[in-house]
Write an enzyme that holds these catalytic residues in place. Structure first.
Site, short mmCIF file in Angstrom:
data_model
loop_
_atom_site.label_atom_id
_atom_site.label_comp_id
_atom_site.label_asym_id
_atom_site.label_seq_id
_atom_site.Cartn_x
_atom_site.Cartn_y
_atom_site.Cartn_z
CD GLN A 110 3.43 -10.45 25.16
OE1 GLN A 110 3.20 -9.57 25.98
NE2 GLN A 110 3.76 -11.69 25.51
CE1 TYR A 182 -3.21 -8.14 31.54
CE2 TYR A 182 -1.65 -9.86 30.93
CZ TYR A 182 -2.02 -8.81 31.75
OH TYR A 182 -1.20 -8.43 32.78
NE ARG A 230 4.61 -15.84 27.43
CZ ARG A 230 4.99 -15.29 28.58
NH1 ARG A 230 4.42 -14.18 29.01
NH2 ARG A 230 5.95 -15.84 29.29
N GLY A 341 13.37 -15.19 31.57
CA GLY A 341 12.89 -13.88 31.95
C GLY A 341 13.75 -13.21 32.99
NE ARG A 342 11.07 -14.66 37.65
CZ ARG A 342 11.23 -15.58 38.60
NH1 ARG A 342 11.49 -15.22 39.84
NH2 ARG A 342 11.13 -16.86 38.30
#
Length: 374
Positions: A110, A182, A230, A341-342
């Site tokens: 990424q 971002y 993304r 993910g987690r």
């Protein structure tokens, strides 16, 4: 233990191969990108390589790495987040990719520029000035530099160079991080983009910077080298923020990106089961696929009872949750891939256990796991 018929259905749906350009993944499960800050000096070590390879060995079809900074002085805000430039960092990333491939997985980095999220004086380059489309932070304060055309051109070139480097190092594609507030997202969002030139104003103009990044990356790599984009509605400190209030507005953002060379869209949401717009059950990934015809990746609390904010800021344990509703949506092709993910942080064997129906043996996610690389 879930019934064997349910385990068989899970296997049949999750285990379907998927091809995007030159990339073919063995199944529909993706490891979501998660910033870990275990790379001192910006160089991922052998522990990082083992961490990713362990998930590949656990059956995950595609690994998307944590965000890694492109070669621009203002790109980052930590000296423990990996960089995607410099001899040592790139040699380390080549090792990471090789280890994931050896374990049977595919991997894409990424690529990341944090923009105005960077505080003044932050590492890895303290002298670098925070910059964004209008020098405006996510909180609305004027706290940095409004990017000039030269700045824009330099950042676009840095993204393209990183894309070319990823292909040269043996990665299987790239992902551009354009969500969560971002830099690319700052251009897309009217709250942080107050420009009155070709990069600001209406949605088409605010999307121009992102499209230029995509086009430059597309030109820098082989025609079939996958580019994943993304994006998100929500920002790191504003969970109610929205780029698009309607499907038509979302289409105005995504269409130029698809035309510029995006091969797949990764729609970042906190809860994958929530509809994105009134009048439809489609989530954001579902809408992205419907509007562009491109493959999409969904994400958001997959396999867990609590979303990321509850665990990271509220300190709650995220209990194990089933995937039956996810299977329903994947089976009807609402989206194509599922980023986990987690749940994968907690249990590297998550997919193997899900496929075998060993729900009772899954490890729940806790806040403390964020401080460990395993």
């Amino acid at each position: 233990m879930i019934p064997s018929s349910a385990a068989l259905r899970t296997s049949q749906i999750f285990q379907r191969p998927m091809t995007i350009g030159s990339l073919t993944v063995e199944n529909r499960i993706v490891m979501a990108p998660m910033t870990r800050e275990f790379s001192p000096g910006g160089v991922p070590g052998t522990d990082v390589a083992r961490y990713y390879a362990r998930r590949a060995a656990g059956g995950v079809g595609l690994i998307i790495t944590e965000g890694t900074y492109i070669d621009h002085p203002s790109a980052g805000d930590s000296d423990r987040v990996p960089r995607f430039h410099g001899e040592k960092a790139l040699a380390a990333w080549a090792h990471v990719a090789a280890e994931v491939h050896r374990a049977g997985g595919k991997i894409i980095p990424q690529l990341w520029h944090v923009g105005m999220v960077r505080p003044a004086g932050a590492p890895p380059f303290p002298e670098a000035v925070p910059m964004g489309p209008s020098g405006i932070g996510l909180d609305g304060s004027l706290s940095g530099k409004s990017m000039t055309q030269d700045d824009v051109d330099a950042v676009v070139a840095a993204y393209a160079d990183a894309a070319s480097t990823a292909e040269r190092l043996g990665f299987d594609g790239i992902e551009l991080h354009a969500g969560h507030g971002y830099l690319i997202d700052q251009f897309l969002w009217a709250h942080t983009n107050r420009r009155n030139d070709r990069y600001g104003g209406d949605l088409a103009s605010r999307t121009r910077f992102a499209a230029e990044v995509v086009a430059a990356c597309r030109k820098a790599v082989a025609p079939d080298f996958p580019i994943v984009f993304r994006s998100s509605q929500w920002k790191a400190d504003n969970y109610g923020a929205r780029l698009a209030e309607t499907p038509e507005q979302l289409e105005a953002i995504l269409t130029p990106l698809a035309e510029a060379g995006v091969d797949a869209f990764h729609a970042s949401t906190r809860r994958y089961w929530l509809p994105e717009f009134d009048g439809s059950d489609l989530n954001m990934a579902g809408w992205a696929k419907k509007l562009t015809g491109k493959p999409t990746i969904t994400v958001g609390s997959v396999g867990l009872s609590e979303d990321v904010i509850a665990t990271q800021q509220g300190g709650k344990e995220a209990r194990v949750a089933g995937v039956e509703k996810l299977l329903d949506r994947l089976e009807r092709d609402e989206f194509d891939l599922v980023a986990v993910g987690r749940a994968l942080l907690a249990d590297p064997e998550w997919l193997q256990k899900i496929l075998a129906g060993r729900i009772d043996s899954l490890v729940p996610h806790t806040f403390e796991q964020l401080g460990v690389l395993r």
